[in-house]
Design a protein around this motif. Structure first.
Motif, mmCIF file in Angstrom:
data_model
loop_
_atom_site.group_PDB
_atom_site.id
_atom_site.type_symbol
_atom_site.label_atom_id
_atom_site.label_comp_id
_atom_site.label_asym_id
_atom_site.label_seq_id
_atom_site.Cartn_x
_atom_site.Cartn_y
_atom_site.Cartn_z
ATOM 1 N N GLY A 165 -3.560 8.657 2.461
ATOM 2 C CA GLY A 165 -2.852 7.684 2.058
ATOM 3 C C GLY A 165 -1.410 7.246 1.385
ATOM 4 O O GLY A 165 -1.026 8.514 2.160
ATOM 5 N N LYS A 166 -1.346 6.177 1.189
ATOM 6 C CA LYS A 166 0.301 6.238 0.172
ATOM 7 C C LYS A 166 0.286 7.351 -0.466
ATOM 8 O O LYS A 166 1.642 7.913 -0.289
ATOM 9 N N ASP A 167 -0.570 7.639 -1.125
ATOM 10 C CA ASP A 167 -0.087 8.871 -2.646
ATOM 11 C C ASP A 167 0.669 10.464 -2.130
ATOM 12 O O ASP A 167 1.248 11.239 -1.969
ATOM 13 N N SER A 168 -0.641 10.899 -1.080
ATOM 14 C CA SER A 168 -0.184 11.867 -0.132
ATOM 15 C C SER A 168 0.777 12.018 1.175
ATOM 16 O O SER A 168 1.574 12.568 1.122
ATOM 17 N N SER A 169 1.113 10.550 1.277
ATOM 18 C CA SER A 169 2.169 10.984 2.093
ATOM 19 C C SER A 169 3.595 10.522 1.839
ATOM 20 O O SER A 169 4.640 11.185 2.038
ATOM 21 N N ALA A 170 3.635 9.994 -0.186
ATOM 22 C CA ALA A 170 4.667 10.055 -0.509
ATOM 23 C C ALA A 170 5.013 11.087 -1.301
ATOM 24 O O ALA A 170 6.390 11.645 -1.523
ATOM 25 N N THR A 171 4.084 12.014 -1.740
ATOM 26 C CA THR A 171 4.192 13.466 -2.089
ATOM 27 C C THR A 171 4.664 14.722 -0.901
ATOM 28 O O THR A 171 5.314 14.895 -0.840
ATOM 29 N N THR A 221 6.315 12.757 1.578
ATOM 30 C CA THR A 221 7.554 12.805 1.841
ATOM 31 C C THR A 221 9.282 13.449 1.213
ATOM 32 O O THR A 221 10.538 13.802 1.085
#
Length: 67
Positions: A43-49, A51
């Motif tokens: 998801g967006k949150d875990s992908s941002a984390t 990254t």
């Protein structure tokens, strides 16, 4: 048309401040553990984390970690 103000408008964090707080938190809590495991849901949150952490490692913000 009048702009609707948020109750938290003055307390909003900037991206650099958010990253700084994340680095401080990761350094503090990460120091308790020899190994880190990061769960990724895609998801967006875990992908941002993930990254952000990869970027911090690559740029030497976490000099004791090895990618």
């Amino acid at each position: 048309m009048a702009r609707t103000l948020s109750l938290f408008e003055e307390d909003r964090l900037t991206l650099p401040k958010s990253i700084e707080l994340s680095v401080e938190s990761l350094r503090h809590y990460g120091s308790f553990y020899k190994h880190w495991a990061i769960a990724l849901s895609g998801g967006k949150d875990s992908s941002a984390t993930v990254t952000l952490i990869a970027h911090l490692i690559e740029t030497g913000k976490f000099p004791n970690l090895r990618a």
